[in-house]
Design a protein around this motif. Structure first.
Motif, PDB file in Angstrom:
ATOM      1  N   ARG A  10       0.777  -1.065   0.074  1.00  0.00           N
ATOM      2  CA  ARG A  10      -0.126  -0.168   0.013  1.00  0.00           C
ATOM      3  C   ARG A  10       0.707   1.479   0.020  1.00  0.00           C
ATOM      4  NH1 ARG A  10      -3.114  -2.022   5.319  1.00  0.00           N
ATOM      5  NH2 ARG A  10      -0.811  -2.264   5.725  1.00  0.00           N
ATOM      6  N   PHE A 260     -11.661  -2.515   5.368  1.00  0.00           N
ATOM      7  CA  PHE A 260     -11.068  -2.150   4.138  1.00  0.00           C
ATOM      8  C   PHE A 260      -9.448  -1.925   4.010  1.00  0.00           C
ATOM      9  CE2 PHE A 260     -13.977   1.036   5.781  1.00  0.00           C
ATOM     10  CZ  PHE A 260     -13.168   1.774   6.317  1.00  0.00           C
ATOM     11  N   CYS A 261      -8.799  -2.668   5.081  1.00  0.00           N
ATOM     12  CA  CYS A 261      -7.360  -2.376   5.375  1.00  0.00           C
ATOM     13  C   CYS A 261      -6.694  -2.589   4.307  1.00  0.00           C
ATOM     14  CB  CYS A 261      -6.950  -3.205   6.502  1.00  0.00           C
ATOM     15  SG  CYS A 261      -8.070  -3.061   7.979  1.00  0.00           S
ATOM     16  N   ARG A 266      -3.823   5.640   4.295  1.00  0.00           N
ATOM     17  CA  ARG A 266      -3.845   6.732   5.278  1.00  0.00           C
ATOM     18  C   ARG A 266      -2.705   6.910   6.279  1.00  0.00           C
ATOM     19  NH1 ARG A 266      -8.886   5.105   4.133  1.00  0.00           N
ATOM     20  NH2 ARG A 266      -8.813   3.688   5.887  1.00  0.00           N
ATOM     21  N   ARG A 268      -1.573   9.205   9.929  1.00  0.00           N
ATOM     22  CA  ARG A 268      -2.094  10.144  10.430  1.00  0.00           C
ATOM     23  C   ARG A 268      -1.059  10.956  11.378  1.00  0.00           C
ATOM     24  NH1 ARG A 268      -5.933   6.470  10.004  1.00  0.00           N
ATOM     25  NH2 ARG A 268      -8.177   7.295  10.036  1.00  0.00           N
ATOM     26  N   CYS A 278      -1.843   3.636  11.629  1.00  0.00           N
ATOM     27  CA  CYS A 278      -3.268   3.029  11.804  1.00  0.00           C
ATOM     28  C   CYS A 278      -4.314   3.883  12.872  1.00  0.00           C
ATOM     29  CB  CYS A 278      -3.000   1.693  12.131  1.00  0.00           C
ATOM     30  SG  CYS A 278      -4.715   0.634  12.385  1.00  0.00           S
ATOM     31  N   LEU A 279      -5.551   3.785  12.508  1.00  0.00           N
ATOM     32  CA  LEU A 279      -6.155   4.584  13.432  1.00  0.00           C
ATOM     33  C   LEU A 279      -6.162   3.864  14.860  1.00  0.00           C
ATOM     34  CD1 LEU A 279      -8.509   6.597  13.964  1.00  0.00           C
ATOM     35  CD2 LEU A 279      -9.945   5.252  12.768  1.00  0.00           C
ATOM     36  N   PHE A 280      -6.153   2.657  14.618  1.00  0.00           N
ATOM     37  CA  PHE A 280      -6.084   1.697  16.098  1.00  0.00           C
ATOM     38  C   PHE A 280      -4.737   1.415  16.521  1.00  0.00           C
ATOM     39  CE2 PHE A 280      -9.755   1.121  13.478  1.00  0.00           C
ATOM     40  CZ  PHE A 280     -10.848   1.061  14.216  1.00  0.00           C
ATOM     41  N   ARG A 311       5.345  -1.101   7.767  1.00  0.00           N
ATOM     42  CA  ARG A 311       4.053  -1.043   8.018  1.00  0.00           C
ATOM     43  C   ARG A 311       3.189  -2.237   7.665  1.00  0.00           C
ATOM     44  NH1 ARG A 311      -0.914   1.398   5.283  1.00  0.00           N
ATOM     45  NH2 ARG A 311      -2.559   1.951   6.936  1.00  0.00           N
ATOM     46  N   ASP A 313      -0.047  -2.584   9.264  1.00  0.00           N
ATOM     47  CA  ASP A 313      -1.220  -2.589  10.048  1.00  0.00           C
ATOM     48  C   ASP A 313      -2.706  -3.051   9.311  1.00  0.00           C
ATOM     49  OD1 ASP A 313      -0.414  -1.141  12.110  1.00  0.00           O
ATOM     50  OD2 ASP A 313       0.256   0.528  10.673  1.00  0.00           O
ATOM     51  N   ARG A 314      -3.407  -3.826   9.985  1.00  0.00           N
ATOM     52  CA  ARG A 314      -4.742  -4.358   9.540  1.00  0.00           C
ATOM     53  C   ARG A 314      -5.789  -4.612  10.546  1.00  0.00           C
ATOM     54  NH1 ARG A 314      -5.521  -9.501   7.879  1.00  0.00           N
ATOM     55  NH2 ARG A 314      -3.927 -10.833   8.728  1.00  0.00           N
ATOM     56  N   TYR A 315      -5.697  -3.525  11.730  1.00  0.00           N
ATOM     57  CA  TYR A 315      -6.453  -3.931  12.592  1.00  0.00           C
ATOM     58  C   TYR A 315      -7.893  -4.337  12.462  1.00  0.00           C
ATOM     59  CZ  TYR A 315      -8.821  -3.329  17.188  1.00  0.00           C
ATOM     60  OH  TYR A 315      -9.827  -3.391  18.069  1.00  0.00           O
ATOM     61  N   SER A 316      -8.654  -3.676  11.480  1.00  0.00           N
ATOM     62  CA  SER A 316      -9.943  -3.989  11.395  1.00  0.00           C
ATOM     63  C   SER A 316     -10.209  -5.215  10.844  1.00  0.00           C
ATOM     64  CB  SER A 316     -10.725  -2.873  10.553  1.00  0.00           C
ATOM     65  OG  SER A 316     -10.854  -1.870  11.114  1.00  0.00           O
TER      66      SER A 316
END
Ligand code: SF4
Length: 337
Positions: A10, A260-261, A266, A268, A278-280, A311, A313-316
């Motif tokens: 990504r 939708f990871c 994105r 932040r 990641c947001l989480f 990176r 991340d794929r928390y969701s």
């Protein structure tokens, strides 16, 4: 030019910058009063990145591939002279979209100045058309009409297309879904219904509180028939639907029921200069120290590239009832959702 990609292939596309951790609302799902009360210690002024520091970091991310910048908070319009930051960011070449997410409370006053400074558009949060429900959710007695006035002022100033974000929480405002859709049907504004998420650790999230996107679409479709629309670009978070009678479009953001990871582009930046991939995430990477210690552009570019290529991340996608309660996560009011 080659841009960094992460371990899941990504790239960086969207940079979300929180400019303050303060907000004048106390939405129960984001900044509950019991935690964010009188004694809560918000960041001090010297802890915040200055506008010039934010501009410099933004240029680093744009060199790494970011093309879209969104300002968030807390409530970003509480940051004094935000127009100045917008004029700095709008002068960065290659920024294709400069936008802001707001609760709308100060928008009527600020819309024209924001547009004049170079802001392209706004996203406004609005969780109900019903004052009783809306006031119970924002928990400061703020009326719906003032947010609508802000949306109108933003449209008049040319800050469009305007998106309206509604977080849907079971037992709280699900009855407002069709009302909100109906209110904005036939306008150019696009409402996006967002599944209630377990962001942060203070909102006491439970899976039972989530109204699945599928159910939201069914509610609207039963009254105003809908059909799906293809996504605009890779990484678009909302699934889009249009009214079959041509009276506009809505979106659903199903981060809990259909994550939708895989397309998450994105990154932040917190108000104090921590980067979160990641947001989480529970931890960020500090950029303020190197910035203030005189790091060169090349060193900052290398730091971001090194962070991004690690990176994964794929928390969701891996969320379970255990991750929800065990993992310590950054608060949404701090990182801006
Ligand atoms: S959980 Fe993290 S990686 Fe997945 S979509 Fe959300 S921010 Fe992106």
């Amino acid at each position: 030019m080659t841009f960094p990609v992460d371990t899941l292939g990504r790239p960086i596309h969207d940079l979300r910058i929180s400019v303050t951790d303060r907000c004048n609302f106390r939405c129960t799902y984001c900044m509950p009063k019991e935690i964010f009360g009188r004694d809560y210690e918000f960041l001090a002024r010297e802890q915040l990145l200055s506008f010039e520091e934010i501009e410099r970091v933004s240029r680093v991310f744009v060199r790494a591939g970011a093309r879209k910048i969104r300002l968030t908070g807390g409530e970003p319009l509480l940051r004094k002279d935000l127009e100045h930051l917008i004029s700095l960011l709008s002068a960065i070449p290659d920024v294709e979209d400069l936008t802001l997410t707001t609760n709308g409370s100060l928008l009527a006053r600020k819309a024209e100045a924001l547009k004049a400074a170079g802001l392209n558009r706004v996203t406004v949060s609005l969780d109900s058309m019903d004052d009783t429900v809306f006031m119970a959710m924002n928990d400061v007695g703020f009326p719906v009409q003032k947010v609508l006035d802000g949306i109108e002022a933003a449209a008049a100033a040319g800050l469009s297309p305007i998106k309206i974000n509604m977080v849907v929480k079971r037992g709280m405002n699900e009855d407002s879904v069709v009302d909100v859709a109906e209110h904005f049907r036939g306008t150019a504004h696009v409402v996006r219904f967002i599944e209630y998420m377990d962001v942060g650790t203070t909102n006491g999230w439970r899976l039972d509180d989530v109204v699945p996107g599928r159910e939201i679409v069914e509610m609207i479709n039963a009254r105003f028939p809908l059909e799906p629309v293809d996504p605009d670009y890779r990484g678009e978070v909302a699934q889009r639907y249009r009214y079959r009678d041509g009276s506009g479009e809505v979106g659903v953001i199903t981060s809990v029921t259909q994550p939708f990871c895989g397309d998450c582009t994105r990154v932040r930046l917190s108000a104090e200069g921590q980067v979160y991939t990641c947001l989480f995430a529970s931890q960020g990477t500090d950029l303020r120290a190197p910035l203030r210690e005189g790091a060169s552009d090349g060193e900052l570019d290398a730091a971001i590239a090194a962070l991004w290529i690690r990176r994964g991340d794929r928390y969701s996608e891996i969320r379970t009832s255990q991750t929800v309660s065990i993992k310590r996560k950054v608060e949404m009011s701090y990182i801006g959702g």
